[in-house]
Design a protein around this motif. Sequence first.
Motif, PDB file in Angstrom:
ATOM      1  N   LEU A  67      -3.313  -9.499   3.329  1.00 16.45           N
ATOM      2  CA  LEU A  67      -3.205 -10.550   2.317  1.00 16.45           C
ATOM      3  C   LEU A  67      -3.696 -10.063   0.954  1.00 16.45           C
ATOM      4  N   GLU A  68      -4.818  -9.350   0.957  1.00 19.51           N
ATOM      5  CA  GLU A  68      -5.373  -8.814  -0.294  1.00 19.51           C
ATOM      6  C   GLU A  68      -4.389  -7.871  -0.972  1.00 19.51           C
ATOM      7  N   GLU A  69      -3.826  -6.946  -0.215  1.00 21.88           N
ATOM      8  CA  GLU A  69      -2.862  -5.998  -0.776  1.00 21.88           C
ATOM      9  C   GLU A  69      -1.619  -6.717  -1.295  1.00 21.88           C
ATOM     10  N   SER A  70      -1.141  -7.698  -0.548  1.00 21.08           N
ATOM     11  CA  SER A  70       0.044  -8.453  -0.944  1.00 21.08           C
ATOM     12  C   SER A  70      -0.203  -9.216  -2.241  1.00 21.08           C
ATOM     13  N   ILE A  71      -1.349  -9.863  -2.349  1.00 19.25           N
ATOM     14  CA  ILE A  71      -1.684 -10.635  -3.553  1.00 19.25           C
ATOM     15  C   ILE A  71      -1.794  -9.712  -4.760  1.00 19.25           C
ATOM     16  N   LYS A  72      -2.508  -8.602  -4.618  1.00 19.38           N
ATOM     17  CA  LYS A  72      -2.678  -7.671  -5.747  1.00 19.38           C
ATOM     18  C   LYS A  72      -1.342  -7.084  -6.199  1.00 19.38           C
ATOM     19  N   LYS A  73      -0.500  -6.728  -5.243  1.00 25.16           N
ATOM     20  CA  LYS A  73       0.816  -6.168  -5.577  1.00 25.16           C
ATOM     21  C   LYS A  73       1.684  -7.198  -6.295  1.00 25.16           C
ATOM     22  N   THR A  74       1.691  -8.420  -5.794  1.00 16.78           N
ATOM     23  CA  THR A  74       2.492  -9.487  -6.391  1.00 16.78           C
ATOM     24  C   THR A  74       2.025  -9.794  -7.815  1.00 16.78           C
TER      25      THR A  74
END
Length: 156
Positions: free
Chosen positions: A87-94
Amino acid sequence: MAIEDYRNASARSRDKDPDARIGISLPIRSGQNGFFKSSTTLLEQTKTNLKNLLLTVKGERLAQPEFGSSIFNLLFENFEPGLEKKLEESIKKTVAQWLPHVNIKTLIIDAQDDQNFVGISIGFSVKTDPTATESISLTLARGGYCLLYTSPSPRD
């Protein structure tokens, strides 16, 4: 005092102008003089934009199928030890892709598999004024086939 050349004015000067409106605040509600409530600063509008971005599922927006986040897709997977990291990686990438003017200062993810919910808290600033910070909190609960979003207060 109104800004003479609004298109070429800096974000800081627009933020200081009491007559300037940056965008519409979400959720949509009545504002002054019968118009929709508007945001008056870049930081305030960024809060609305960030919440809108994270709660939009990829493929949901017409003509921009890549706009949105993968939060909902990840939440419908089984809870596993690496969920918070995904979730953290997805949020930062988005955020880096769609809101490059945003600096994420803090990102706290609280996934509780026994209660079927995930809490996400994000502290952020905008690059034009890194000292001014704002935060959003999302509580996403899985209930059967629907995903529920609750805001921490009626004002958000």
